[in-house]
Design a protein around this motif. Structure first.
Motif, PDB file in Angstrom:
ATOM      1  N   LYS A  94     -41.644  -3.876  23.932  1.00  0.00           N
ATOM      2  CA  LYS A  94     -42.074  -5.236  24.250  1.00  0.00           C
ATOM      3  C   LYS A  94     -41.580  -6.198  23.164  1.00  0.00           C
ATOM      4  N   MET A  95     -41.739  -5.771  21.903  1.00  0.00           N
ATOM      5  CA  MET A  95     -41.329  -6.631  20.791  1.00  0.00           C
ATOM      6  C   MET A  95     -39.829  -6.866  20.807  1.00  0.00           C
ATOM      7  N   LEU A  96     -39.074  -5.798  20.990  1.00  0.00           N
ATOM      8  CA  LEU A  96     -37.618  -5.934  20.997  1.00  0.00           C
ATOM      9  C   LEU A  96     -37.178  -6.903  22.083  1.00  0.00           C
ATOM     10  N   PHE A  97     -37.819  -6.796  23.237  1.00  0.00           N
ATOM     11  CA  PHE A  97     -37.462  -7.681  24.342  1.00  0.00           C
ATOM     12  C   PHE A  97     -37.706  -9.139  23.957  1.00  0.00           C
ATOM     13  N   PHE A  98     -38.895  -9.413  23.430  1.00  0.00           N
ATOM     14  CA  PHE A  98     -39.221 -10.811  23.132  1.00  0.00           C
ATOM     15  C   PHE A  98     -38.458 -11.336  21.912  1.00  0.00           C
ATOM     16  N   VAL A  99     -38.178 -10.465  20.952  1.00  0.00           N
ATOM     17  CA  VAL A  99     -37.341 -10.902  19.834  1.00  0.00           C
ATOM     18  C   VAL A  99     -35.947 -11.251  20.377  1.00  0.00           C
ATOM     19  N   GLY A 100     -35.467 -10.428  21.300  1.00  0.00           N
ATOM     20  CA  GLY A 100     -34.174 -10.705  21.937  1.00  0.00           C
ATOM     21  C   GLY A 100     -34.192 -12.046  22.656  1.00  0.00           C
ATOM     22  N   ILE A 101     -35.283 -12.318  23.353  1.00  0.00           N
ATOM     23  CA  ILE A 101     -35.403 -13.586  24.074  1.00  0.00           C
ATOM     24  C   ILE A 101     -35.372 -14.754  23.073  1.00  0.00           C
ATOM     25  N   CYS A 102     -36.073 -14.578  21.957  1.00  0.00           N
ATOM     26  CA  CYS A 102     -36.089 -15.625  20.924  1.00  0.00           C
ATOM     27  C   CYS A 102     -34.672 -15.891  20.414  1.00  0.00           C
ATOM     28  N   VAL A 103     -33.940 -14.827  20.183  1.00  0.00           N
ATOM     29  CA  VAL A 103     -32.579 -14.989  19.652  1.00  0.00           C
ATOM     30  C   VAL A 103     -31.697 -15.679  20.692  1.00  0.00           C
ATOM     31  N   VAL A 104     -31.837 -15.275  21.959  1.00  0.00           N
ATOM     32  CA  VAL A 104     -31.046 -15.928  23.025  1.00  0.00           C
ATOM     33  C   VAL A 104     -31.427 -17.414  23.102  1.00  0.00           C
ATOM     34  N   GLN A 105     -32.743 -17.663  23.027  1.00  0.00           N
ATOM     35  CA  GLN A 105     -33.239 -19.049  23.029  1.00  0.00           C
ATOM     36  C   GLN A 105     -32.568 -19.848  21.910  1.00  0.00           C
ATOM     37  N   PHE A 106     -32.551 -19.271  20.721  1.00  0.00           N
ATOM     38  CA  PHE A 106     -32.007 -19.941  19.539  1.00  0.00           C
ATOM     39  C   PHE A 106     -30.535 -20.313  19.776  1.00  0.00           C
ATOM     40  N   TYR A 107     -29.760 -19.319  20.228  1.00  0.00           N
ATOM     41  CA  TYR A 107     -28.330 -19.595  20.405  1.00  0.00           C
ATOM     42  C   TYR A 107     -28.070 -20.563  21.564  1.00  0.00           C
ATOM     43  N   CYS A 108     -28.903 -20.511  22.601  1.00  0.00           N
ATOM     44  CA  CYS A 108     -28.769 -21.486  23.701  1.00  0.00           C
ATOM     45  C   CYS A 108     -28.923 -22.893  23.136  1.00  0.00           C
ATOM     46  N   MET A 109     -29.913 -23.057  22.276  1.00  0.00           N
ATOM     47  CA  MET A 109     -30.166 -24.391  21.738  1.00  0.00           C
ATOM     48  C   MET A 109     -29.084 -24.820  20.761  1.00  0.00           C
ATOM     49  N   MET A 110     -28.530 -23.853  20.046  1.00  0.00           N
ATOM     50  CA  MET A 110     -27.416 -24.197  19.162  1.00  0.00           C
ATOM     51  C   MET A 110     -26.213 -24.664  19.995  1.00  0.00           C
ATOM     52  N   LEU A 111     -26.008 -23.991  21.143  1.00  0.00           N
ATOM     53  CA  LEU A 111     -24.907 -24.397  22.024  1.00  0.00           C
ATOM     54  C   LEU A 111     -25.134 -25.812  22.549  1.00  0.00           C
ATOM     55  N   VAL A 112     -26.393 -26.114  22.863  1.00  0.00           N
ATOM     56  CA  VAL A 112     -26.722 -27.474  23.315  1.00  0.00           C
ATOM     57  C   VAL A 112     -26.378 -28.461  22.189  1.00  0.00           C
ATOM     58  N   GLY A 113     -26.729 -28.092  20.964  1.00  0.00           N
ATOM     59  CA  GLY A 113     -26.438 -28.959  19.817  1.00  0.00           C
ATOM     60  C   GLY A 113     -24.939 -29.164  19.620  1.00  0.00           C
ATOM     61  N   MET A 114     -24.174 -28.138  19.931  1.00  0.00           N
ATOM     62  CA  MET A 114     -22.731 -28.224  19.697  1.00  0.00           C
ATOM     63  C   MET A 114     -21.973 -28.901  20.841  1.00  0.00           C
ATOM     64  N   VAL A 153     -31.540 -14.512  10.428  1.00  0.00           N
ATOM     65  CA  VAL A 153     -32.646 -15.476  10.338  1.00  0.00           C
ATOM     66  C   VAL A 153     -33.268 -15.675  11.724  1.00  0.00           C
ATOM     67  N   ALA A 154     -32.420 -15.818  12.738  1.00  0.00           N
ATOM     68  CA  ALA A 154     -32.942 -16.017  14.102  1.00  0.00           C
ATOM     69  C   ALA A 154     -33.800 -14.816  14.517  1.00  0.00           C
ATOM     70  N   ALA A 155     -33.327 -13.616  14.199  1.00  0.00           N
ATOM     71  CA  ALA A 155     -34.088 -12.410  14.562  1.00  0.00           C
ATOM     72  C   ALA A 155     -35.399 -12.333  13.775  1.00  0.00           C
ATOM     73  N   ALA A 156     -35.363 -12.727  12.495  1.00  0.00           N
ATOM     74  CA  ALA A 156     -36.588 -12.696  11.676  1.00  0.00           C
ATOM     75  C   ALA A 156     -37.605 -13.709  12.197  1.00  0.00           C
ATOM     76  N   ILE A 157     -37.130 -14.888  12.593  1.00  0.00           N
ATOM     77  CA  ILE A 157     -38.037 -15.890  13.167  1.00  0.00           C
ATOM     78  C   ILE A 157     -38.627 -15.329  14.467  1.00  0.00           C
ATOM     79  N   GLY A 158     -37.756 -14.707  15.265  1.00  0.00           N
ATOM     80  CA  GLY A 158     -38.210 -14.116  16.529  1.00  0.00           C
ATOM     81  C   GLY A 158     -39.265 -13.038  16.296  1.00  0.00           C
ATOM     82  N   LEU A 159     -39.064 -12.248  15.267  1.00  0.00           N
ATOM     83  CA  LEU A 159     -40.030 -11.184  14.953  1.00  0.00           C
ATOM     84  C   LEU A 159     -41.385 -11.777  14.561  1.00  0.00           C
ATOM     85  N   ALA A 160     -41.346 -12.801  13.700  1.00  0.00           N
ATOM     86  CA  ALA A 160     -42.605 -13.430  13.266  1.00  0.00           C
ATOM     87  C   ALA A 160     -43.308 -14.071  14.468  1.00  0.00           C
ATOM     88  N   ALA A 161     -42.537 -14.752  15.317  1.00  0.00           N
ATOM     89  CA  ALA A 161     -43.130 -15.432  16.483  1.00  0.00           C
ATOM     90  C   ALA A 161     -43.719 -14.405  17.452  1.00  0.00           C
TER      91      ALA A 161
END
Lengths: 248, 431
Positions: B279-299, B322-330
């Protein structure tokens, strides 16, 4: 040999003033359909939770197929026991096949073997046409049947059911009871709780009536009725031992 | 491994059917970072790209007035306005217009200001010559009244803006006074020494020997990207959105407890930890995908809206870490909330409000640097500030893992502590 043996079982929940179980003792022989009956608050759910290893007893002894509920046997007991909770313990947003595949995977089954087992059980319970339908779209009876399938995927030798027919229509109930008899006829033990005493009387070869955390009486339903001359059925026996006072 | 993979697949199946959850996880954050970047673009541009109109009343018509006007205009940040409707601006008009807020700033150069500076320079040169035993008498004013260049600011102007303008005008005044004084000295030196001509006079060169130049502290071009709206808002609000994953996770866990599927999982032989890990791996993965999606929006999307393009740092590995660590904490925070609270409503309210508080004190809304000292100290305790600090280290300072490891460790340890607390609470429930 006993499928379930409970001796001097005590349970007091953290913060509770009174113990829920007060020296509960009973046993059911292997291969029987046993009924654990009692009014609300009698301690049935706590007893089942302890039998399944979900709750720790304060004291007392529990043996499942001769294995004690200690750390060394906990996993072996889980493999031998199948539990049908009162709630529909399935993901409503997933289809029947998706739910059963997931729980099958958790048991370590996979591939064609698991798929075949799922389809066989869905067919046995008349759910093959709804295999890919999401559970939340099922009727109450269909949900109950799917709930039972999830508990027997790993072919447990002891099946524990907590009010498996509550709120289902006559057809579904008939199918469920028929299944339980067949499952029992394959040498498996069944422990069953219900408030439907007519159903328990027809299904069970042995019943234990518990109240206020203690065993009141145990025996074959016909024998228990016979022992009380003014009782005509199991419900009369139940009321005789537990009284008419309302329970909250 | 089968249990772990099966759990990841199950979570995926649940997520793709949950349209609200998908919207909350992906669409809302994109809208959020876009809106915040647009809203905060103007304040960030205040002192950088926005051109300000400066009402200038030059009653001096001399060198000082010309120098101030040229100096202000040369920076490209100010537009000099010295007439309205074809008529020269008066001091009273300028004061009135600034007071009304029509213009932000006005400068009044008094008549005789250049004359005063010239007279002052002559007086100094006369004095030096006299002390050196030379007889020199450059013309000086007899009544040397001090004159002031007057500045009017819009009453609503920010303190920093006022300070910057003060500084700039003061520099122009000093520069004109120095230039005039040096000019007089040079002129007198040439008069005394005929070998010095305009072409071989090195005095001005020597005086400009030490200049001022801004350079990057790192190896990149980060000076250009610091403090623009996109560079602050995209990472900051992305972290905020990543932490909002606590809502679906907590909801998911409470639903599992309520509908009994958690109970079923616990009844199955094998460690529940493996299921939780899936469950954690899945949601950490989602967080990382979320992060990069938003970076793409920024770019790629932000520039389409006339906003600056997001510049990511040079260490992609550190960014991922860093994105994965933030995802883990969240994710851990979501699991903790899902364990502690009994109903989805409780979890939703507590989760959402706590993230808003953690983000506010953690420098997501406004940078920590502008907060009071005590709030800064508190803010550094927020996991969101650790995440933002680490991202800023990579994006703005071109940092690598050596820059961010402390914040990464803090995020991971906090995540593990939250998981341990959740495990303890869950275990206590068995009693």
């Amino acid at each position: 040999m006993s499928s379930i043996a409970v001796k001097e079982l005590y349970k007091t929940y953290t913060g509770a003033e009174e113990p829920t179980l007060k020296g509960l003792t009973f046993s059911f022989r292997k291969g029987s359909i046993a009924g654990l009956l009692g009014p609300n608050g009698a301690g049935k759910t706590t007893t089942i939770s302890i039998l399944c290893g979900l709750v720790k007893a304060s004291s007392g002894e529990v043996l499942i197929n001769g294995l004690s509920q200690d750390a060394a046997h906990r996993e072996a007991i889980k493999q031998q026991i199948g539990v049908v909770p009162q709630r529909i313990a399935l993901y409503p947003q997933l289809s029947a096949v998706e739910n059963l595949t997931y729980f099958g995977n958790l048991y370590g089954y996979r591939g064609k073997g698991l798929k075949a087992r799922i389809m066989e059980l869905l067919e046995a319970f008349g759910l093959e046409k709804s295999a890919d339908k999401e559970i939340h779209k099922f009727s109450g009876g269909m949900k109950r049947r799917a709930n039972i399938i999830a508990a027997i995927l790993h072919q447990p030798s002891l099946l524990v059911l907590d009010e498996p027919t509550a709120g289902v229509d006559v057809q579904s109930r008939s199918m469920i009871l028929q299944f339980l008899r067949e499952y029992n006829s394959q040498g498996n033990s069944i422990l069953y709780t219900s408030h439907l005493l007519e159903e328990a009387q027809s299904l069970c070869s042995d019943v234990a009536i518990v109240d206020q955390g203690r065993l009141i009486v145990q025996g074959n339903p016909d024998q228990l009725i016979h022992d009380l001359p003014d009782c005509e059925n199991l419900e009369d026996v139940f009321l005789h031992y537990t009284g008419h006072a309302l329970r909250d | 491994m089968l249990r772990l993979l099966a759990t990841i697949r199950k979570e995926w199946q649940l997520l793709v059917r949950d349209k609200t959850g998908l919207t909350l996880l992906f669409l809302m954050p994109v809208v959020l970072i876009t809106v915040m970047a647009l809203i905060q673009d103007a304040p960030f541009k205040d002192y950088q790209e926005v051109k300000f109109d400066i009402l200038t009343v030059d009653n001096d018509h001399g060198r000082l007035g010309r120098h101030i006007r040229e100096g202000l205009a040369s920076g490209g940040q100010f537009r000099i306005i010295d007439s309205l409707d074809g008529k020269p601006l008066t001091a009273e008009q300028a004061r009135q217009l600034v007071n009304e807020g029509t213009y932000k700033i006005s400068i009044i150069i008094p008549a005789g200001a250049t004359g005063n500076i010239v007279s002052n320079a002559n007086r100094i040169v006369n004095d030096i010559s006299h002390r050196m035993g030379m007889s020199l008498a450059l013309p000086v004013k007899q009544n040397a009244d001090s004159l002031d260049v007057t500045i009017y600011f819009d009453p609503a102007a920010k303190k920093a803006f006022k300070g910057a303008i003060h500084q700039a005008i003061d520099n122009f005044l000093t520069q004109v006074e120095t230039d005039m004084l040096l000019g007089r000295i040079r002129q007198e030196l040439r008069r005394k020494d005929s070998s010095v001509t305009a072409s071989n006079d090195t005095l001005p060169i020597r005086l400009q020997a030490v200049g001022l130049k801004e350079e990057a502290t790192g190896t990149g071009k980060q000076i250009d990207v610091i403090s623009n709206s996109v560079q602050h808002n995209v990472p900051a609000w992305s972290i905020f959105a990543m932490f909002f994953i606590v809502i679906p996770i907590a909801g998911n866990m409470i639903r599992e407890r309520e509908d009994g599927s958690l109970l079923r999982m616990k009844l199955i032989p094998g460690s529940y930890l493996e299921i939780l890990l899936g469950k954690m791996l899945f949601f950490v993965g989602i967080c990382v995908v979320q992060f990069y999606c938003m970076m793409l929006v920024g770019m790629y999307i932000m520039p389409l809206l006339d906003l600056p393009k997001l510049v990511m740092g040079r260490d992609a590995g550190a960014t991922f870490l860093v994105a994965a660590a933030i995802g883990l904490a969240a994710t851990s925070y979501g699991i903790l909330i899902g364990t502690l609270f009994k109903t989805p409503n409780q979890a939703l309210n507590f989760g959402a409000i706590s993230i808003v508080i953690l983000s506010a004190i953690g420098g997501i809304w406004i940078p920590l640097e502008v907060m009071p000292q005590k709030m800064q100290a508190i803010g550094h305790l927020s996991p969101l500030s650790w995440g933002l600090d680490a991202i800023n280290d990579i994006y703005l300072r071109n940092g690598n893992i050596a820059y961010v490891w402390k914040n990464v460790v803090l995020l991971i340890v906090t995540g593990l502590v939250m998981l341990a607390v959740a495990g303890y609470v869950e275990k206590r429930r068995m009693n």
